[in-house]
Design an enzyme around this catalytic site. Structure first.
Site, PDB file in Angstrom:
ATOM      1  N   LYS A   1      21.566  19.457  60.559  1.00  0.00           N
ATOM      2  CA  LYS A   1      21.233  18.351  61.467  1.00  0.00           C
ATOM      3  C   LYS A   1      20.142  17.425  60.917  1.00  0.00           C
ATOM      4  CE  LYS A   1      23.668  19.485  65.293  1.00  0.00           C
ATOM      5  NZ  LYS A   1      23.739  20.937  65.523  1.00  0.00           N
TER       6      LYS A   1
ATOM      7  N   GLU B   1      19.968  13.491  72.378  1.00  0.00           N
ATOM      8  CA  GLU B   1      20.452  14.573  73.239  1.00  0.00           C
ATOM      9  C   GLU B   1      20.401  15.853  72.412  1.00  0.00           C
ATOM     10  OE1 GLU B   1      22.372  12.723  71.377  1.00  0.00           O
ATOM     11  OE2 GLU B   1      23.403  14.323  70.284  1.00  0.00           O
TER      12      GLU B   1
ATOM     13  N   SER C   1      26.454  26.037  58.009  1.00  0.00           N
ATOM     14  CA  SER C   1      25.819  24.906  58.691  1.00  0.00           C
ATOM     15  C   SER C   1      24.387  25.191  59.133  1.00  0.00           C
ATOM     16  CB  SER C   1      26.665  24.465  59.888  1.00  0.00           C
ATOM     17  OG  SER C   1      26.879  25.550  60.768  1.00  0.00           O
TER      18      SER C   1
END
Ligand SMILES: *Cc1c(COP(=O)(O)O)cnc(C)c1O
Length: 404
Positions: free
Chosen positions: A94, A116, A383
């Site tokens: 991210k 968010e 990830s």
């Protein structure tokens, strides 16, 4: 909303050409145009690119390693390479997008960032980027998620962000996105909406894809330098789809590379408790964009379920919908239980504890690799790391250690 009617009436004739779009109130159009113009300019702005490169190398810790998983390879009879996005600062992919977009917002002269978050990973990444770049940060988070991910709420506060609880709907990620869009509409002047996955109105999905594509670009180069081949298979888990498209982006034109998207089957695809929007959804509109989503026959957006908060979203990015309809991508799904078991398997086999999201990709690997003919080169995107999931893992120890 004229565009909306026009596109919906076309949907049965040719869906793939209409994925994405800007299904938002007209008041947002100027803001989206401003974002588009900024995005167009940073792509060829050498000063921006140099600053981004510096942050990615020396703050985020890129390039992330490409690790040959020898124990898994031996067990499964294929060559397994892991792209270690879990080793990024803040523990997941991210941050690639958060740093890129925050830098872009700063260039645009914005002083306030909103975001968010579901599991809190994108919120933490955004709060981190904002602290670094000296930007005000407000993160919307469903109250249910705040309860499940209390540690990440605390992390965001520590990083100087304000976390706003959302008590609407299912009090999870979908509702947090809705609230963030609402905030954006009333603060367009100074505020930039830093969205966390390849969702939302155009050009947001494309921007996120752009900043995440570094994953596959690096992996392709690393694999080339190491064994001088393309992978036979590239596999990633899918929530909104940003780590998957980040891995796939540079392989899309390499037709020999099979792309596998692993969604959350939750409690089973034959129940109503899953998040498999590509595998089981139908095209529709969510958060300003037309794409596969979970919905009832009358178009009510479904409630997603997954044991991993990062996959718990009823939609998926338009880029993956296009690839799926074109037959370029295969979507599949694994259950909560299979992901839990795979989390244990990956941890004890290779000495890395993956995020529960990533464990879905490992579950696919563990189940499917033994059935594949020959010896394949498989590239799997790790990830994120599993530290954030310890509470959930402990609560599910019986399944985890059951018969893995
Ligand atoms: C958020 C998250 C995901 C899911 O989001 P995508 O946009 O589909 O990548 C997957 N893995 C981790 C570790 C995450 O934090």
């Amino acid at each position: 909303m004229k565009k909306l009617k026009q596109k919906v009436s076309n949907r049965s004739s040719d869906d793939s050409h209409s994925y994405g779009g800007q299904y938002v109130p007209e008041t947002l159009f100027p803001a989206l145009n401003e974002v588009q113009a900024a995005f167009d300019s940073i792509k060829s702005d050498s000063v921006f690119q140099a600053e981004l490169h510096e942050l990615l190398c020396n703050f985020v810790g890129r390039p992330t390693p490409l690790y040959f998983a020898k124990n898994m390879s031996l067990e499964l009879g294929h060559d397994i390479y892991l792209k270690r996005e879990d080793l990024n600062h803040t523990g997941a992919h991210k941050i690639n997008n958060a740093v890129g977009q925050a830098l872009m917002a700063k260039k645009m002269g914005k002083t306030r960032i909103i975001a968010e978050t579901g599991a809190g990973q994108h919120g933490v990444a955004t709060a981190t980027a904002c602290a670094l770049l000296n930007l005000e940060c407000v993160v919307y988070m469903g109250e249910e998620d705040m309860r499940r991910q209390a540690l990440n709420v605390y992390r965001m506060k520590l990083l100087g962000a304000t976390v706003v609880g959302v008590s609407n709907g299912s009090r999870t990620l979908k509702d947090a996105v809705t609230e963030a869009i609402r905030d954006w509409m009333s603060n367009l002047g100074n505020t930039f909406y830093l969205i966390g996955s390849i969702v939302g109105p155009a050009p947001h999905p494309e921007i996120v894809e752009y900043f995440q594509s570094i994953i596959g670009r690096e992996a392709k180069e690393q694999l080339k330098n190491r064994i001088n081949v393309l992978p036979d298979i590239a596999v990633a888990c899918v929530g909104g789809g940003s780590n998957a498209i980040g891995l796939f982006h540079d392989f899309i034109d390499d037709k020999s590379v099979e792309l596998i998207a692993v969604e959350a089957a939750g409690k089973g695809l034959d129940t109503n408790e899953h998040s498999a929007s590509l595998t089981k959804g139908t095209p529709g509109i969510l958060h300003g964009s037309y794409s596969y989503l979970l919905q009832s026959e009358t178009g009510q957006v479904g409630i997603a379920h997954s044991i991993s908060a990062g996959l718990d979203y009823p939609g998926v990015g338009p880029a993956l919908s296009i690839l799926k309809d074109a037959g370029r991508l295969t979507s599949t799904a694994v259950t909560d239980d299979a992901a839990l078991k795979a989390c244990y398997w990956a941890s004890k086999t290779e000495g890395l504890i993956p995020a529960l999201e990533t464990a879905h990709a490992f579950a696919w690997l563990k189940e499917t690799a033994p059935t594949l003919p020959g010896k394949k080169v498989i590239l799997l995107n790790v990830s994120g790391r599993g530290d954030k999931d310890m509470q959930t893992l402990m609560e599910n120890s019986d399944i985890l250690f059951g018969d893995a």
